[in-house]
Design a protein around this motif. Structure first.
Motif, PDB file in Angstrom:
ATOM      1  N   TRP A 272      -3.775  11.549   4.815  1.00 29.40           N
ATOM      2  CA  TRP A 272      -3.059  10.656   3.915  1.00 29.40           C
ATOM      3  C   TRP A 272      -4.011  10.244   2.799  1.00 29.40           C
ATOM      4  CZ3 TRP A 272       2.043   9.922   4.263  1.00 29.40           C
ATOM      5  CH2 TRP A 272       2.669  10.176   5.488  1.00 29.40           C
TER       6      TRP A 272
ATOM      7  N   LYS B 172       1.040  12.379   1.593  1.00 33.60           N
ATOM      8  CA  LYS B 172       0.482  13.525   2.304  1.00 33.60           C
ATOM      9  C   LYS B 172       1.134  14.770   1.733  1.00 33.60           C
ATOM     10  CE  LYS B 172       1.449  14.155   6.683  1.00 33.60           C
ATOM     11  NZ  LYS B 172       1.456  14.000   8.157  1.00 33.60           N
TER      12      LYS B 172
ATOM     13  N   TRP C 123       2.370   3.095  -8.684  1.00 36.59           N
ATOM     14  CA  TRP C 123       1.281   3.648  -7.883  1.00 36.59           C
ATOM     15  C   TRP C 123       0.949   5.050  -8.379  1.00 36.59           C
ATOM     16  CZ3 TRP C 123      -0.569   0.409  -3.968  1.00 36.59           C
ATOM     17  CH2 TRP C 123       0.223  -0.723  -3.719  1.00 36.59           C
TER      18      TRP C 123
ATOM     19  N   LYS D 266      -3.331   4.370  -6.181  1.00 40.13           N
ATOM     20  CA  LYS D 266      -3.818   3.135  -6.786  1.00 40.13           C
ATOM     21  C   LYS D 266      -2.672   2.431  -7.500  1.00 40.13           C
ATOM     22  CE  LYS D 266      -7.139   1.378 -10.188  1.00 40.13           C
ATOM     23  NZ  LYS D 266      -8.181   1.748 -11.181  1.00 40.13           N
ATOM     24  N   GLU D 267      -2.578   1.113  -7.307  1.00 38.79           N
ATOM     25  CA  GLU D 267      -1.538   0.356  -8.005  1.00 38.79           C
ATOM     26  C   GLU D 267      -2.031   0.076  -9.420  1.00 38.79           C
ATOM     27  OE1 GLU D 267       1.623  -3.270  -7.202  1.00 38.79           O
ATOM     28  OE2 GLU D 267      -0.336  -3.354  -6.228  1.00 38.79           O
TER      29      GLU D 267
ATOM     30  N   GLU E 239       0.575   5.613   0.349  1.00 39.54           N
ATOM     31  CA  GLU E 239      -0.213   6.818   0.582  1.00 39.54           C
ATOM     32  C   GLU E 239       0.723   8.021   0.565  1.00 39.54           C
ATOM     33  OE1 GLU E 239      -3.483   5.534   3.840  1.00 39.54           O
ATOM     34  OE2 GLU E 239      -1.408   5.090   4.362  1.00 39.54           O
TER      35      GLU E 239
ATOM     36  N   THR F  92      -4.599   7.702  -0.505  1.00 37.46           N
ATOM     37  CA  THR F  92      -4.144   6.420  -1.042  1.00 37.46           C
ATOM     38  C   THR F  92      -3.920   6.485  -2.548  1.00 37.46           C
ATOM     39  OG1 THR F  92      -5.367   5.245   0.684  1.00 37.46           O
ATOM     40  CG2 THR F  92      -4.688   3.969  -1.232  1.00 37.46           C
TER      41      THR F  92
ATOM     42  N   ILE G 247      -1.888   8.600  -8.568  1.00 40.51           N
ATOM     43  CA  ILE G 247      -2.988   9.400  -8.044  1.00 40.51           C
ATOM     44  C   ILE G 247      -3.249  10.536  -9.023  1.00 40.51           C
ATOM     45  CG2 ILE G 247      -1.435  10.836  -6.657  1.00 40.51           C
ATOM     46  CD1 ILE G 247      -3.703  11.190  -4.655  1.00 40.51           C
TER      47      ILE G 247
ATOM     48  N   TYR H  24       3.809  -0.507   8.786  1.00 43.11           N
ATOM     49  CA  TYR H  24       3.859   0.713   7.991  1.00 43.11           C
ATOM     50  C   TYR H  24       5.204   1.408   8.191  1.00 43.11           C
ATOM     51  CZ  TYR H  24      -1.096   0.785   6.695  1.00 43.11           C
ATOM     52  OH  TYR H  24      -2.320   0.503   6.152  1.00 43.11           O
TER      53      TYR H  24
ATOM     54  N   ARG I 119       3.699   7.228   3.136  1.00 47.09           N
ATOM     55  CA  ARG I 119       3.500   6.142   4.103  1.00 47.09           C
ATOM     56  C   ARG I 119       3.195   4.887   3.297  1.00 47.09           C
ATOM     57  NH1 ARG I 119      -1.024   6.824   8.669  1.00 47.09           N
ATOM     58  NH2 ARG I 119      -2.453   6.560   6.900  1.00 47.09           N
ATOM     59  N   PHE I 120       3.950   3.821   3.553  1.00 50.00           N
ATOM     60  CA  PHE I 120       3.723   2.597   2.788  1.00 50.00           C
ATOM     61  C   PHE I 120       3.720   1.386   3.708  1.00 50.00           C
ATOM     62  CE2 PHE I 120       8.296   3.232   2.792  1.00 50.00           C
ATOM     63  CZ  PHE I 120       8.828   1.968   2.972  1.00 50.00           C
TER      64      PHE I 120
ATOM     65  N   LYS J 107       0.847  -1.187   0.000  1.00 48.15           N
ATOM     66  CA  LYS J 107       0.000   0.000   0.000  1.00 48.15           C
ATOM     67  C   LYS J 107       0.882   1.237   0.000  1.00 48.15           C
ATOM     68  CE  LYS J 107      -3.909   2.009   2.573  1.00 48.15           C
ATOM     69  NZ  LYS J 107      -4.782   1.859   3.766  1.00 48.15           N
TER      70      LYS J 107
END
Length: 228
Positions: free
Chosen positions: A171, A164, A182, A175-176, A162, A173, A184, A205, A197-198, A160
């Protein structure tokens, strides 16, 4: 007669079977100084930083290390659990444990994080060289990135991602879109620098502050400083 290659294979298998892992699960014990407006956490191992996030909260609040392995927070308002905990281990990297301290905590109770603070290999055969390979996570800015979109390509598989934005508390998210890529897309311009943050596949995390600069360029690669 067994071949030399078969003998070497047998030795290698035997070496792997006697490798032991030594890990300490991080736990949080609620100290006697805890109340409705204060929280005291005692850890079983030395860590560098502890923060909590209240139920429904968006901000992480730092606790003060009042004595060795004892972290405390005093608030003017009543604290609202359950509490998530984010901490920095001394061998590198943040860990996040969601809702680990319940709302109805009691002093003296101990809660497990299910996070290990270190792993060690113990070769039992003289001359055997065994090692665990880890990789530093990097983020490459993809060609699809622009003022309103961000594409990040990681060098290792993670679960995952995210980001910021600068000045934000939330945060968001990503998308893969394809393997290790990834993305956005935003209606408004994105504001860097960006913290990431992953979630690592081996658990926990990690947070990297301001790792992607405001003036990023497609093709640039940025190091997280975190090995997994």
């Amino acid at each position: 007669m067994a071949s030399l290659s078969s003998f070497r294979l047998a030795v290698a298998v035997a070496a792997l079977l006697v490798v032991g892992s030594c890990a300490t699960e991080v736990t949080f014990k609620v100290g006697e100084g805890s109340s409705g407006k204060s929280l005291e956490l005692v850890t079983n191992v030395a860590i560098s930083e502890v923060e909590i996030k209240e139920k429904g909260g968006k901000d992480w609040v730092a606790l003060k290390e009042s004595s060795t392995n004892t972290w405390s927070l005093k608030s003017e308002a009543a604290l609202k659990g359950p509490f998530s905990v984010r901490f920095l281990v001394k061998n590198g990297g943040y860990r996040v444990v969601d809702d680990v301290i319940p709302e109805s905590f009691t002093a003296g109770s101990e809660y497990k994080s299910v996070v290990m603070d270190r792993m060690e290999a113990k070769p039992a055969l003289r001359g055997a060289k065994l090692s665990f390979i880890s990789y530093e996570v990097t983020f490459k800015v993809g060609e699809a990135s622009s003022g309103k979109s961000l594409e990040l390509v990681t060098n290792v598989a993670i679960s995952k991602v995210e980001i910021k934005e600068k000045g934000s508390k939330d945060w968001v998210t990503l998308k893969e879109s394809s393997t290790n890529t990834w993305t956005i897309k935003s209606e408004a311009p994105l504001k860097g620098p960006f913290s990431i943050r992953f979630l690592a596949k081996n658990g926990g995390y990690r947070v990297v502050d301001d790792v992607i600069p405001e003036s990023f360029t497609a093709g640039s690669k940025y190091k997280s400083g975190i090995n997994i």
